[in-house]
Design a protein around this motif. Structure first.
Motif, PDB file in Angstrom:
ATOM      1  N   ASP A 108       7.753   0.621  -2.413  1.00  0.00           N
ATOM      2  CA  ASP A 108       8.477   1.143  -1.252  1.00  0.00           C
ATOM      3  C   ASP A 108       7.595   2.191  -0.579  1.00  0.00           C
ATOM      4  O   ASP A 108       7.251   3.206  -1.185  1.00  0.00           O
ATOM      5  CB  ASP A 108       9.813   1.753  -1.693  1.00  0.00           C
ATOM      6  CG  ASP A 108      10.546   2.420  -0.535  1.00  0.00           C
ATOM      7  OD1 ASP A 108      10.342   1.984   0.615  1.00  0.00           O
ATOM      8  OD2 ASP A 108      11.290   3.380  -0.785  1.00  0.00           O
ATOM      9  N   ASN A 241      13.717  -0.504 -11.011  1.00  0.00           N
ATOM     10  CA  ASN A 241      14.269   0.848 -10.874  1.00  0.00           C
ATOM     11  C   ASN A 241      13.908   1.456  -9.520  1.00  0.00           C
ATOM     12  O   ASN A 241      14.663   2.271  -8.975  1.00  0.00           O
ATOM     13  CB  ASN A 241      13.766   1.746 -12.008  1.00  0.00           C
ATOM     14  CG  ASN A 241      14.322   1.336 -13.356  1.00  0.00           C
ATOM     15  OD1 ASN A 241      15.474   0.948 -13.457  1.00  0.00           O
ATOM     16  ND2 ASN A 241      13.501   1.391 -14.395  1.00  0.00           N
ATOM     17  N   LYS A 242      12.742   1.067  -8.979  1.00  0.00           N
ATOM     18  CA  LYS A 242      12.349   1.567  -7.662  1.00  0.00           C
ATOM     19  C   LYS A 242      13.269   1.003  -6.585  1.00  0.00           C
ATOM     20  O   LYS A 242      13.586   1.688  -5.606  1.00  0.00           O
ATOM     21  CB  LYS A 242      10.908   1.166  -7.349  1.00  0.00           C
ATOM     22  CG  LYS A 242       9.867   1.652  -8.332  1.00  0.00           C
ATOM     23  CD  LYS A 242       8.499   1.123  -7.947  1.00  0.00           C
ATOM     24  CE  LYS A 242       7.437   1.509  -8.952  1.00  0.00           C
ATOM     25  NZ  LYS A 242       6.102   0.935  -8.598  1.00  0.00           N
ATOM     26  N   VAL A 244      16.507   0.112  -6.638  1.00  0.00           N
ATOM     27  CA  VAL A 244      17.842   0.703  -6.515  1.00  0.00           C
ATOM     28  C   VAL A 244      17.784   2.151  -6.017  1.00  0.00           C
ATOM     29  O   VAL A 244      18.820   2.738  -5.708  1.00  0.00           O
ATOM     30  CB  VAL A 244      18.590   0.642  -7.867  1.00  0.00           C
ATOM     31  CG1 VAL A 244      18.852  -0.793  -8.257  1.00  0.00           C
ATOM     32  CG2 VAL A 244      17.815   1.371  -8.961  1.00  0.00           C
ATOM     33  N   LYS A 245      16.567   2.716  -5.936  1.00  0.00           N
ATOM     34  CA  LYS A 245      16.418   4.086  -5.438  1.00  0.00           C
ATOM     35  C   LYS A 245      16.005   4.143  -3.974  1.00  0.00           C
ATOM     36  O   LYS A 245      15.856   5.215  -3.404  1.00  0.00           O
ATOM     37  CB  LYS A 245      15.387   4.841  -6.289  1.00  0.00           C
ATOM     38  CG  LYS A 245      15.812   5.046  -7.735  1.00  0.00           C
ATOM     39  CD  LYS A 245      14.721   5.740  -8.528  1.00  0.00           C
ATOM     40  CE  LYS A 245      15.133   5.903  -9.992  1.00  0.00           C
ATOM     41  NZ  LYS A 245      14.053   6.537 -10.801  1.00  0.00           N
ATOM     42  N   ILE A 246      15.798   2.967  -3.363  1.00  0.00           N
ATOM     43  CA  ILE A 246      15.395   2.926  -1.962  1.00  0.00           C
ATOM     44  C   ILE A 246      16.519   3.471  -1.089  1.00  0.00           C
ATOM     45  O   ILE A 246      17.697   3.182  -1.302  1.00  0.00           O
ATOM     46  CB  ILE A 246      15.029   1.486  -1.555  1.00  0.00           C
ATOM     47  CG1 ILE A 246      13.782   1.035  -2.324  1.00  0.00           C
ATOM     48  CG2 ILE A 246      14.774   1.392  -0.057  1.00  0.00           C
ATOM     49  CD1 ILE A 246      13.405  -0.402  -2.078  1.00  0.00           C
ATOM     50  N   LYS A 247      16.158   4.225  -0.079  1.00  0.00           N
ATOM     51  CA  LYS A 247      17.127   4.971   0.725  1.00  0.00           C
ATOM     52  C   LYS A 247      18.164   4.069   1.385  1.00  0.00           C
ATOM     53  O   LYS A 247      19.368   4.327   1.301  1.00  0.00           O
ATOM     54  CB  LYS A 247      16.387   5.786   1.785  1.00  0.00           C
ATOM     55  CG  LYS A 247      17.307   6.686   2.613  1.00  0.00           C
ATOM     56  CD  LYS A 247      16.495   7.523   3.588  1.00  0.00           C
ATOM     57  CE  LYS A 247      17.428   8.416   4.416  1.00  0.00           C
ATOM     58  NZ  LYS A 247      16.669   9.243   5.386  1.00  0.00           N
ATOM     59  N   ARG A 250      20.702   2.742  -1.139  1.00  0.00           N
ATOM     60  CA  ARG A 250      21.623   3.767  -1.649  1.00  0.00           C
ATOM     61  C   ARG A 250      22.634   4.182  -0.593  1.00  0.00           C
ATOM     62  O   ARG A 250      23.787   4.480  -0.906  1.00  0.00           O
ATOM     63  CB  ARG A 250      20.835   4.989  -2.128  1.00  0.00           C
ATOM     64  CG  ARG A 250      20.081   4.759  -3.434  1.00  0.00           C
ATOM     65  CD  ARG A 250      19.472   6.043  -3.989  1.00  0.00           C
ATOM     66  NE  ARG A 250      18.357   6.510  -3.184  1.00  0.00           N
ATOM     67  CZ  ARG A 250      18.390   7.536  -2.364  1.00  0.00           C
ATOM     68  NH1 ARG A 250      19.524   8.218  -2.200  1.00  0.00           N
ATOM     69  NH2 ARG A 250      17.328   7.912  -1.671  1.00  0.00           N
ATOM     70  N   GLU A 251      22.207   4.187   0.666  1.00  0.00           N
ATOM     71  CA  GLU A 251      23.081   4.691   1.724  1.00  0.00           C
ATOM     72  C   GLU A 251      23.931   3.605   2.382  1.00  0.00           C
ATOM     73  O   GLU A 251      24.973   3.906   2.964  1.00  0.00           O
ATOM     74  CB  GLU A 251      22.227   5.386   2.789  1.00  0.00           C
ATOM     75  CG  GLU A 251      21.550   6.654   2.269  1.00  0.00           C
ATOM     76  CD  GLU A 251      20.719   7.341   3.334  1.00  0.00           C
ATOM     77  OE1 GLU A 251      20.577   6.750   4.436  1.00  0.00           O
ATOM     78  OE2 GLU A 251      20.228   8.452   3.085  1.00  0.00           O
ATOM     79  N   MET A 256      25.003  -1.015  -3.251  1.00  0.00           N
ATOM     80  CA  MET A 256      24.604  -0.636  -4.602  1.00  0.00           C
ATOM     81  C   MET A 256      25.233  -1.529  -5.688  1.00  0.00           C
ATOM     82  O   MET A 256      24.529  -1.947  -6.616  1.00  0.00           O
ATOM     83  CB  MET A 256      24.947   0.831  -4.862  1.00  0.00           C
ATOM     84  CG  MET A 256      24.429   1.345  -6.211  1.00  0.00           C
ATOM     85  SD  MET A 256      22.636   1.175  -6.396  1.00  0.00           S
ATOM     86  CE  MET A 256      22.085   2.434  -5.244  1.00  0.00           C
ATOM     87  N   TYR A 263      20.433  -6.296 -11.208  1.00  0.00           N
ATOM     88  CA  TYR A 263      19.814  -5.634 -12.367  1.00  0.00           C
ATOM     89  C   TYR A 263      20.397  -6.190 -13.670  1.00  0.00           C
ATOM     90  O   TYR A 263      19.682  -6.386 -14.652  1.00  0.00           O
ATOM     91  CB  TYR A 263      20.040  -4.127 -12.270  1.00  0.00           C
ATOM     92  CG  TYR A 263      19.268  -3.321 -13.285  1.00  0.00           C
ATOM     93  CD1 TYR A 263      17.932  -2.992 -13.065  1.00  0.00           C
ATOM     94  CD2 TYR A 263      19.870  -2.886 -14.460  1.00  0.00           C
ATOM     95  CE1 TYR A 263      17.212  -2.257 -13.994  1.00  0.00           C
ATOM     96  CE2 TYR A 263      19.159  -2.160 -15.398  1.00  0.00           C
ATOM     97  CZ  TYR A 263      17.838  -1.835 -15.153  1.00  0.00           C
ATOM     98  OH  TYR A 263      17.133  -1.114 -16.074  1.00  0.00           O
TER      99      TYR A 263
END
Length: 359
Positions: A108, A241-242, A244-247, A250-251, A256, A263
């Protein structure tokens, strides 16, 4: 000509690991490159087959729609390099697209996202294979590159047509989730297939009535298939893991849970693959033990036959000696007497071994 063909792939392999303005295709597929552009918004969905000879592709992108370029075949490297440059991707992104041996990764960079996966699957002839797939996302544009097109995105296209989960109304991240789901579903099918094959081999090894001389090859085949699966799934989980942390994931509303389900699917693949690896270890031990048991059985039979013939060999040697005085030789019933003695000897030897449970 053969020497040139043999040297072609290693040269490309070296070139693709050096920084360059343009990269070459480092693979064996000869499928011509084809492009389909799918565009959609809340009210509309369109499919356009594009030519790889177009002068510009940026004009096709519509800002009020999600634009999905699905490219099958990586042989037209000039088109791929130019397309990525025109759409604002970096030169090294072409390296990830054109290098099938590239490790699975998810990177990302804020304004762009790149995903590289090489899922394994079974072909019709039951041979394990894998396909290089690269997904790039920037703004409202998604590009998917498939080396051969064996991994189908028909379910994604059908979902767009039917507007499953209101995919056309929601964030482009849902389209990405559907694409990843299609890939993971193939990997799940491979994992389940390997598990079923191993279970069948286990049954054959435990049933003494089944005599299959190809069991060793079947175990090796499953081992290779599971290895292919692990080579993709293990690094992909670390990279996931990267994702699911992308902005934007998440927003975005209700995205999610979808990605957490992906996952969980990846977790299932890894768990099944681990179970297959443990079962492979057990089956190898059982296969070796069965072979040792078969060898011991054969040796036992040979020993019984040899034991029966030892006294017969003694008698034959005794009567074959050249002594002048041997009454049995000149006796009228000597031949019949010899057969009776030998038959009685065989019977008594067999009876002795049977009573002592030697077989």
């Amino acid at each position: 000509m053969d020497i040139e063909n043999n040297l072609h792939t290693p040269v490309n392999h070296i070139i693709n690991h050096l920084f360059s303005d343009e990269y070459q295709y480092d693979g064996k597929s000869s499928i011509d490159t084809s492009v389909v552009l799918m565009q959609y918004n809340t009210n509309d969905l369109s499919f356009t087959k594009l030519s790889t000879e177009e002068n510009s592709y940026i004009d096709y992108i519509k800002p009020d729609r999600t634009n999905w370029f699905d490219i099958v075949g990586l042989t037209n490297t000039y088109f791929i390099n130019q397309l990525l440059k025109e759409l604002g991707f970096y030169e090294v992104d072409a390296k990830s697209v054109l290098t099938p041996c590239h490790a699975a990764k998810i990177d990302d960079y804020g304004k762009r996202l790149i995903i590289v996966i090489r899922p394994s699957y079974f072909e019709r002839n039951n041979i394990i294979a894998s396909e290089h797939i690269c997904i790039l996302l920037k703004g409202n544009t998604i590009l998917t590159f498939r080396e051969r097109g064996d991994i189908s995105f028909d379910h994604v296209i059908k979902s767009l047509r039917l507007n499953v989960m209101q995919i056309r109304q929601r964030h482009k991240g849902l389209l990405l989730a559907f694409i990843l789901n299609s890939i993971l579903s193939v990997m799940i099918g491979t994992a389940v297939r390997v598990e079923e094959m191993l279970a069948n081999i286990d049954r054959m090894l435990l049933e003494s009535s089944i005599n299959d001389n190809t069991i060793g090859k079947k175990i090796q085949h499953c081992s290779y298939a599971n290895l292919y699966l692990q080579k993709t799934a293990v690094p992909l989980k670390d990279e996931f893991n990267k994702l699911v942390k992308i902005k934007f994931i998440r927003e975005a509303e209700n995205l999610m849970p979808v990605y957490m389900e992906l996952y969980n699917q990846l977790d299932y693949i890894l768990l099944t693959s681990q179970n297959c690896r443990d079962l492979l270890t057990s089956l190898r031990d059982l296969y070796v033990s069965n072979n040792d048991l078969k060898t011991n059985t054969i040796m036992k039979r040979l020993t019984i036959v040899a034991t029966i013939f030892i006294p017969l060999s003694f008698l034959a040697g005794l009567w074959g000696m050249n002594f002048e005085f041997m009454p049995e030789v000149k006796w009228k019933y000597g031949y019949i007497f010899a057969w009776l003695i030998m038959g009685l000897t065989v019977f008594l030897t067999w009876r002795f071994m049977k009573r002592n449970k030697w077989f």
